[in-house]
Each structure stands twice: as C-alpha cells, then as structure tokens.
Design a protein around this motif. Structure first.
Motif, short mmCIF file in Angstrom:
data_model
loop_
_atom_site.label_atom_id
_atom_site.label_comp_id
_atom_site.label_asym_id
_atom_site.label_seq_id
_atom_site.Cartn_x
_atom_site.Cartn_y
_atom_site.Cartn_z
N MET A 135 3.89 7.65 1.48
CA MET A 135 2.75 6.96 2.08
C MET A 135 1.49 7.50 1.40
O MET A 135 1.22 8.70 1.45
CB MET A 135 2.71 7.25 3.58
N ILE A 136 0.73 6.62 0.76
CA ILE A 136 -0.53 7.03 0.12
C ILE A 136 -1.57 7.20 1.23
O ILE A 136 -1.79 6.29 2.02
CB ILE A 136 -1.01 5.94 -0.87
N TYR A 137 -2.18 8.37 1.24
CA TYR A 137 -3.06 8.70 2.37
C TYR A 137 -4.49 8.90 1.86
O TYR A 137 -4.75 9.78 1.05
CB TYR A 137 -2.53 9.97 3.03
N ASN A 138 -5.40 8.06 2.36
CA ASN A 138 -6.79 8.14 1.95
C ASN A 138 -7.67 8.67 3.07
O ASN A 138 -7.86 8.01 4.08
CB ASN A 138 -7.31 6.74 1.55
N ASN A 139 -8.18 9.88 2.88
CA ASN A 139 -9.04 10.49 3.90
C ASN A 139 -10.14 11.29 3.21
O ASN A 139 -10.09 12.52 3.14
CB ASN A 139 -8.22 11.39 4.82
N PRO A 140 -11.14 10.58 2.68
CA PRO A 140 -12.18 11.28 1.91
C PRO A 140 -12.93 12.35 2.70
O PRO A 140 -13.38 13.33 2.11
CB PRO A 140 -13.13 10.15 1.47
N ALA A 141 -13.03 12.20 4.01
CA ALA A 141 -13.79 13.18 4.80
C ALA A 141 -13.17 14.57 4.73
O ALA A 141 -13.87 15.57 4.70
CB ALA A 141 -13.88 12.73 6.26
N GLY A 184 -0.51 -9.45 3.03
CA GLY A 184 0.10 -8.88 4.22
C GLY A 184 1.42 -8.17 3.97
O GLY A 184 2.14 -7.85 4.91
N LYS A 185 1.74 -7.93 2.68
CA LYS A 185 3.08 -7.41 2.38
C LYS A 185 3.17 -5.90 2.20
O LYS A 185 4.27 -5.35 2.22
CB LYS A 185 3.64 -8.11 1.14
N VAL A 186 2.04 -5.24 1.99
CA VAL A 186 2.10 -3.78 1.88
C VAL A 186 1.74 -3.17 3.24
O VAL A 186 0.65 -3.37 3.74
CB VAL A 186 1.13 -3.26 0.79
N PRO A 187 2.69 -2.45 3.83
CA PRO A 187 2.42 -1.88 5.16
C PRO A 187 1.29 -0.86 5.09
O PRO A 187 1.24 -0.04 4.17
CB PRO A 187 3.74 -1.18 5.52
N PHE A 188 0.38 -0.95 6.06
CA PHE A 188 -0.67 0.07 6.12
C PHE A 188 -0.82 0.58 7.55
O PHE A 188 -0.50 -0.11 8.51
CB PHE A 188 -2.01 -0.45 5.58
N THR A 212 7.12 4.00 -8.23
CA THR A 212 8.35 3.62 -7.55
C THR A 212 8.36 3.91 -6.05
O THR A 212 8.58 3.02 -5.24
CB THR A 212 9.56 4.35 -8.19
N ASN A 213 8.12 5.16 -5.69
CA ASN A 213 8.29 5.52 -4.28
C ASN A 213 7.05 5.30 -3.41
O ASN A 213 7.12 5.46 -2.20
CB ASN A 213 8.71 6.99 -4.18
N ALA A 214 5.93 4.94 -4.03
CA ALA A 214 4.71 4.71 -3.24
C ALA A 214 4.78 3.32 -2.62
O ALA A 214 4.64 2.32 -3.31
CB ALA A 214 3.47 4.84 -4.14
N THR A 215 5.02 3.27 -1.32
CA THR A 215 5.30 1.98 -0.70
C THR A 215 4.40 1.64 0.48
O THR A 215 4.42 0.52 0.97
CB THR A 215 6.76 1.94 -0.19
N MET A 216 3.63 2.61 0.96
CA MET A 216 2.81 2.37 2.16
C MET A 216 1.47 3.06 1.99
O MET A 216 1.29 3.90 1.12
CB MET A 216 3.48 2.96 3.39
N ILE A 217 0.54 2.71 2.88
CA ILE A 217 -0.81 3.26 2.81
C ILE A 217 -1.26 3.72 4.20
O ILE A 217 -1.01 3.04 5.20
CB ILE A 217 -1.80 2.20 2.28
N LYS A 218 -1.90 4.87 4.25
CA LYS A 218 -2.60 5.29 5.47
C LYS A 218 -4.09 5.34 5.16
O LYS A 218 -4.51 6.05 4.24
CB LYS A 218 -2.11 6.66 5.94
N GLU A 219 -4.87 4.59 5.90
CA GLU A 219 -6.29 4.45 5.63
C GLU A 219 -7.07 5.13 6.76
O GLU A 219 -6.95 4.76 7.93
CB GLU A 219 -6.65 2.97 5.58
N SER A 220 -7.89 6.12 6.39
CA SER A 220 -8.61 6.90 7.40
C SER A 220 -10.12 6.93 7.20
O SER A 220 -10.79 7.78 7.76
CB SER A 220 -8.10 8.35 7.39
N THR A 221 -10.66 5.99 6.42
CA THR A 221 -12.11 6.03 6.22
C THR A 221 -12.86 5.56 7.46
O THR A 221 -14.04 5.88 7.63
CB THR A 221 -12.56 5.11 5.06
N GLY A 222 -12.22 4.76 8.30
CA GLY A 222 -12.92 4.20 9.44
C GLY A 222 -13.68 2.93 9.09
O GLY A 222 -14.42 2.39 9.90
#
Lengths: 292, 292, 292, 292
Positions: free
Chosen positions: A133-139, A182-186, A158-168
């Motif tokens: 899960m790619i995790y974006n949290n710049p803070a 709508g196909k990449v789970p976040f 290959t294995n990067a399949t999801m995203i966690k978005e924390s910028t607000g």
C-alpha cells in the motif's frame, strides 16, 4: 488481497521505564481493536511510533503482532525508513514472519525526487511478494506524492496495488478515483475526513480511533456503505471532535492517554514526544465520557 | 567558544558498494576544506548524510573527524535524531571523543511542540559540557523554531549558546539580532543568502561549498567583514548560481558529483538518494569550469 | 530615466468626514517627504490608499501631486486597477498631467495568467510614452509574478524598464540581478528588508517611512552605497522595529497615526480600514520618541 | 428566508465591443439557469464579473436580474467592494429594487483585521433589512475568515444569517456544523467539492455549472438529500472533471466559452481576463459533448 473497512492501528506500549516494548500490553491493545470489529490490523504505523523504535524493537513488534492476530484479520506492516536498504530488509522480514501486506511511505531527510521515490518502491517490491500500500503522509514523512505519481507507481511496480492518502485534501481522492476509473483501491488516513473520503469512494479508513471508541468507526463505515446517509452524518459528527482532537494532539500521545483514562495503562510515548498535558487529558476525558 | 567565519561541511564518502564509510576519502575531503581556509569543520550535518548512517558508522565518522582535524580548527558534531535518548547518547560520545561543539536540531516524525523541543535540548545539554548550536532547518527536520523560541532556549538552557538559521528568511535573522541586541551569535545555513546574512550580522556561514570552490566563500566572508561591499557583491554573484544549484539539487548529491568532477571520486549518496543526473552534472561542470 | 535612491510615498489625507481628499494636507505630506531628501515621489501607491479612492479623487491626487512637486524630484504615479481599460485611461492621464513614470501592478479578483498580465502591461505601454515600473506585490494585489516573467516583460514591452519587488524574498532580487547581469534596475518594496535589498544591488527603496522618520532611510541608502557597511547595519537596526511595525500594522493606518502623533493631523484611512488601536498607537509613539 | 438547493450564478454578457452589458443576453442566461431548476439566482458573483463592472453597470445588472426573475425564485445580490461606503450603497440599492438577499464578501487590497471585517458587515447590516450571506473566498477576495469568526458575526450582526464557504477545505464546514450544532445554514462555493459538502450538511451549492450542464447539479443535490449515495457518487464523478475545469480555468472565461460552444454566444470576459485558449476550448467541448 481484497481489503476494505476499518484498518486498526495499535499504539506501542512500553515497559515502565520506557526503555523496552511491553508485548503483553501490545497484545491487549490488539485485542481491543479486534473487539472493535476492525477488518485489519496495521502494526508500526504513525500511531505505533515506529519511527521511535530501535531495529530490534521494530522486529519484535512486527513478529508479535502477526502471531497475536493469528490470522483472525489480515496484518499490515508499516515501513517508513530513511534508507532503501533498511526498508528492503524490513520488507523481507515482514514477508518471512507471515504478514499479509506492507504499507510503505518514503520518510525523508533530504526532499526526494519522484525518481528517487520510484526507485525506493521498486526496490522494496522486488524484495518481497507481499502487496504494497503506497502511503502518502507529507506531514510526518516530509515528502508529498501526487495522485498522478502514485497511480504511475501502481501501474509500474508489481506489488504496489493500493494507496493510503493522508493529506486531508479530498481532491486527491477525487483524482485517484477519476484517473483510475474507480479501479485502484484507496484508503483514508485523515481521521476527521472519514465521512467524505468514504462517500468519495475510499475502500476503507485507517485509524487508531477504535483503540478508544470501539466500533463507532466501523458503524460509520457501514452506514456509508449501506447508503444510510443521514445516519452516517450523525455518526460522523458524533465522533468528529474526538477525531480532530487525536490528530491535532498527536496520535500516539492522545491514544495512549485515552487508553489509560479507560483503564488500560500503556504509559507514555517515547521522548521527545510528551504525554498529553492535564488540560488536554481533561478535554479527552470529557469526550470519552460521552462516546464510550 | 568564539566561533566565526566559514564552517565547512564534509560529505561522507562510502566504499565502492556503498555499504560502509571510506575514512580515507573522508580525510581527503576534510583536507580540501582546511585548504579552503574554513574556520571550523562540522561533521555529520545534512551534507554528511548523517540521517542515512547506521549508529556505528555515525560514531566512526565523528571519531575519525576529530582525530583527523587534530585541533587545527574546532570540530562541531551535528546531531539530528528522532529520539531524545539517542541524541543524548550521541552528545555524550561527541564529548568523550574531544569534539568542540554540538549542532543540535530536532528531527521529527510527529510534529513537536515547543515544550517537547525544549525538553529535548535540555536533556542533551544536561548530558554534556559542550556548547550547543541550536539548528533550525524545517525543510529537512520537519519542525520550525521561531527566533523568539530559540532565544528563549539560549536563555534557559546552559549550553545552548548559538543559533544556526537555515529557513532562508532574512527576517528570522533580524529578529535574532534585534531581540538579543546583537549578543547571541547566529550563523547562516542558507547558502544562497550568505551575502545578506553576513550583512545582517551573522557571525558565520555554514556551508559545504568549500568542498568544491575553495576559499571563495571565505573571500566573501572577509569582504563583508572588512566593509568592501562592492567586492562582496561581486563575489556573491560570482558564486550565486552555484550556491543555489547545490541547495536545490540536494547538497550531498551535488557536492559528491562535484568532487568527482574535480578528480576526487567519492561515490554516490546512499539510496533512496540518487546521484545527479547527466544534465545536472553537465550544468555543475560548466559552473565549476568557471569558478575553480 | 535614471532613478535611484529613496522613493517616497505620501499617504492621502481626507477631509474631516473622510468623504473627500484634503489637498492642503496632501501638500504638507509631500513637503515632509521632500525635506526627508527623497529622490522621487510616488503618488497613489499602497500607502496612498489608491484602491479606496473614487476615480475623480484619484485624478485629483495625481494632478495635485505633479503640480505640488513641480519638478523638484520626479513624480511616479501608481496604477493598480482591476480592468485594463481603466489602467489605460489612468496611464494616459498620468502622461497628460506631466508625471514622469508609471508604477503598474496587476490588481486581481480572478487570478491572472501570465498571458493576461502580459497583455495588460502591453496595453498600458501602448497608451503612453512614460516609462513603466513593473510592481510585484502579491500580498495586496493577489497575483505573483516571477523574476523570470517580469524580465521577459522588460524585454518585450517597450516602456517596461524597471521592477519593484515587494514579496520580501531576497532570492527574487538575486534572480533579477543575475538573470539580467545587473542591467535591469530593481527597487525594494519591503521596508524591513531594505538593508539586504540594497546590498543585493537594488537601485532604490520605495517607502513611506520618510513621512515619519525624516532622512533616516536616505542615510541608510547612502551608507550602503558608500560602502560603510558597519554604519549601514547600525542604521538599519535602528529603524528595523519601526519598519516592521508599519508593514505589519498596515502602511496607511500606521503612517497616518504617526503623522498625527508628530503634530500633522491627517485623519484616518478609509473604511473598512481602521486607524491604529490605542495599544498600537502607544507602541508607535514609543518608537517615534526614540527615532525622531 | 429558508434557502436550500442549487443557487445558480449567471455570467454577465457584454455588447460586441465589450464596452457595455447586454441585458438581452443576460436574460437568456438567467432563463437557462431557471430551466436547469436552480432554487435561487445569485447575480453579481465571481462568475458575473462584478469586480470588472462600472458602478452604473453594476446597478443595471442588479435591477434587470430582479425584474427578469420576477419572483420565480429568490434573487441574491453579490457585494464585494473595497470600501464600506460603496458596499453600503450597493446594499441599499439591492433592498430598494426588491432583491431577496445579499451575499457579502470582504474584498481587500490591504489585508483586513477581524475588527475591520466585523465593522464592514455591521455597517452593511445596519443599512438594509435584507438577510446577509457571509461569503468567504480568500482566493479571489484576498482575505480569509475562520468558521469561528463567521459564526461570531452570525451571532452578533442582525442580518447575517448564513455562510458561503469557498476555501475548498471540508474541515471548515465541519467546524461550522459542529460549532453551531447544525443550526447555521451554510452553502458550498467550491464546485468540485459539492458531493462532500452536501454530505457534510451544506444546505446548498452555489454554482455557475447549470449555465452549461442543465439540471445535473440539481440531480446531485437531490440524490444526496434523498440518501441515494451510490447515485450521488455516480453523478458527482460524471461532472467532476468538468467542475474542476471551470474552477481552475476561471469561471467567467470557461462558462462564457461553454455557452458559446452550446450556441448561446455571450462574448468574452472583460480584460485583463482572456477567453479560453483553443486547447482549453477543445477540452471543454469534449466534456460538454458527453455531459449535455
């Protein structure tokens, strides 16, 4: 792996002198999350103070969490390291001990270019078979990744399949949804934006809140997914002040204080982090008195 | 300790495979700085990739630097650790090995409150007799300290006696000067603002530039201090494009590339940091062809 | 036109009921500036509340200023209008009444693209023979112009020959100087950065400060230009707190209050602008007691 | 007044030479909005280029709009003036001609303090009996008002009863809802955040989009209010790219281009604003081909 719902984040309790991890108390926190009906456990995230642990402590927590959860729900291991080598080693370890997924963010001292971040993710992906899960949290991590760039990594790595978005910033989620049809789970990583993130199509909500307020986050998730929008709004505003509080007061400090207030003494965060001050504790207590 | 002038920052060269530090090459870089007439050597700063070293590497570099400089100029040891315990241990080590000063910045994952930062500095101060330079660099360290707060720490904390300001906002220096009546020494950490910082009263300039362009920074310092303002302006604009380049391209990457271009092969920075790309190297070469 | 030194900005005094301009008092303010040895007078800038005047008032102030100055120093007319048509009409008027120069900034409601700003300047340039100073002040005008873009306009647009930079970012001035090889004159519009702007090569300093502190800004200008850097630093810090105060408290309000404190009653700024509150007046009085 | 739903914003068409307003074309645009089922018409907002009209044009547009709408829906008059006197005069005029409400924002040259903004709203409120919607749009108006401050004005100022929030920060809406216990009506002014604003409790959505895409905004509003969350999400993402486009390309320019593309030639915005360039027009056409 088809992840959705509430992803619960345990804090990391220490021994009395703050010098070592208390596994027994960690087990207790994990149990609290499971009782709160979380759909997955994410160890070693921000709430878990991963950045403040020694390498051996980090491995101990990862290992114990996988064993204690014992496949009741999937276990996600957070990795936010300054060097690629260390991130790769941690990823290999997560794989070895039987974790189900990695949540990877680029922690930085020097600002990183997209090329540097891409290489970092690629190296970790090549070292493991686990989904990332790619995790974006710049803070906290000091580097910001655009939706376009994260989707490019999902496409290339290959294995990067999801995203966690924390910028607000809700627009980031719109972009992820729209650009991927709508196909990449976040997943939402901004507690006090949970209502909108879920309405905008987030597959789940990553949160330490269930450590303190039980299945209320899960109820909110269910209300949105079942289309009970009135109920979702009610549930959100019921939790809103609390959710904002734990974010702005520091997740580790506020959740640890809250657990103590609820009778589960887990000590303080590690210095330089300080526990909540008396006024903050009082405010948190007032909120918990109503919510719990 | 009465520090002023140019404080030179060595990079940290690695072995061929990037897995260990090359002390021989480090000694060479230190010698280049001393030939460039620096007034002090600051090991383990941003340019030195301190954040990317293991604990044993960190200690090795600190120890070697003190020994290699051998009192020719003062040695300052940079400390930017996530936990107070580790910062304290490093400070004690710096003291033991005979360093002259500590440059301490609050590196953060969670944002830190002023109370947390104050405690951090206090703990380090209590652990050593060395003078401490308070170092503010929010771009890398993720936390910003106001001039008012830093002066408060200078006032409250025994060994905190100086300030290094790297935000690039000249108003911060005005505040430090005005609020302390010019009595608290401060140093410039923003290369491409050196001319103005020195005119505004900075005691010195912290820079890795002498690794590549010899005593030109020292000439600029002298021109300002001797009141040759025309010459100072000429010297500054001569170096300006280069100074901006090494900051915006990443200090470690650009200085290491520059050293290689000048015949002192020191390898690449540690991943995820990447070396300059070919276009950047070409641009740097063009600048060095004129300046060196 | 070879402009350098201190460009003085008069405030616009109103009649007792704030409904009309008091030309007599305006003449008095202009005389105060000339006694303070300013090298030019800039009417209808921020300090002059141009944005708050009706069209007929604007023309009256422009006309009166040119007549009252009567060629003792050059007169610059500030133009910051929302529509290109109005800016063009004002420029023609400035030309007709015998002003020496126009200071033109793009005031915006909608953010403007570079293409829109370029067309705006071009239209004004085509309507007059007067030299145009490109004025960048995003804090008041809502649009920011990069050094590169302003230099492009200097290159492309016949009458656009100079730049006034008011962002307070010294790097903008470095860029203007370096990219034009020191050939495009630029002026400082950030009062509390005057020392550094002049050291970085600014041809002059645009300021309303001489309305209150006489020729102290001129002394600072002379000290820098004569290479008396110690004296320049002393003069700057002597004025620094005052300069910062008038910027952060609002130029029109603070300069008007200051004039009243010094016995030249000029009334209040126009609503919604409010005069300084009692605490601010007291602080200003304390500073003027020392400086005047 | 119980306002909810879609508040439609007409653009202001000009005559061929852009020198005067075309009332006939304005009537046509208003009719398009009414056919798109808007629940109110807001004249002289950002989309209406109010900032670029002369005083007589402004009055003409206000008067004509009230007459043309003829009580079919309520008419809101936008007021964003630099001086309090002019805002008061416009408010009186809106009252005289029979408008139903005022939407008041503090347009600024100098940054305004809360005290200055409060006085501005108070003066307008005292001059009219019409309800006032407090409008926060820092991107165009240059001044930002916090939820806490706007709620304070709702509490203190008789006619100030509603809020329009256009920062695009969903947390502002949470604050308004939570601090007022859901009792102060607020409206969304950020087109591409409409889905979330409505889910968070906004009473309506202020938008020029119905000028181009008919009742699709109204359908989205209804879907959220009726609890059809799947349908709401589908409708939002259907419009999302278009909504983002008209915001980022400039409302007046993009809506005017869109009307022309749809056969309702309304000319260009007033200079310095430029019409969409060919590439933008092509992109807009592609979106409208699908949506209309």
């Amino acid at each position: 792996m088809n992840l959705s719902g509430i992803i619960g984040y345990p804090v990391t309790p220490y021994s009395q002198d703050n010098k070592s991890v208390s596994l027994e108390k960690l087990g207790n926190v994990i149990d609290i999350l499971l009782e709160a009906k979380v759909d997955a456990i994410a160890a070693l995230g921000s709430a878990g103070e991963a950045a403040y642990l020694s390498e051996s402590e980090w491995r101990l927590v990862a290992d114990y969490t996988v064993k204690h959860v014992a496949n009741r729900v999937p276990v996600i291991i957070g990795i936010a390291e300054l060097t690629t080598d260390k991130a790769v080693n941690y990823a290999k370890y997560a794989d070895e001990i039987g974790a189900d997924m990695i949540m990877l963010s680029p922690f930085s001292y020097y600002k990183l270019s997209e090329e540097e971040i891409h290489s970092h993710y690629e190296a970790v992906s090549n070292a493991t078979k686990l989904p990332i899960m790619i995790y974006n949290n710049p803070a906290t991590c000091g580097v910001d990744m655009s939706p376009e760039f994260m989707l490019k990594m999902v496409n290339n790595i290959t294995n990067a399949t999801m995203i966690k978005e924390s910028t607000g910033d809700i627009q980031r989620m719109h972009k992820i949804f729209a650009l991927s049809n709508g196909k990449v789970p976040f997943f939402n990583g901004c507690n006090h934006m949970a209502l909108e993130a879920l309405n905008a199509g987030a597959n789940g909500w990553c949160t330490a809140a269930p450590c303190l307020i039980g299945d209320k986050p899960k109820q909110l998730f269910d209300a949105v997914k079942n289309g009970n929008s009135q109920e979702a709004q009610r549930l959100f505003y019921q939790q809103y002040e609390f959710l904002e509080f734990i974010v702005t007061s520091g997740l580790a400090a506020s959740v640890k204080s809250g657990l103590s207030l609820l009778g589960n003494e887990v000590g303080s965060p590690r210095k330089p982090l300080l526990p909540l001050n008396p006024a903050e504790k009082k405010r948190l207590k007032a909120m918990l008195d109503i919510l719990v």
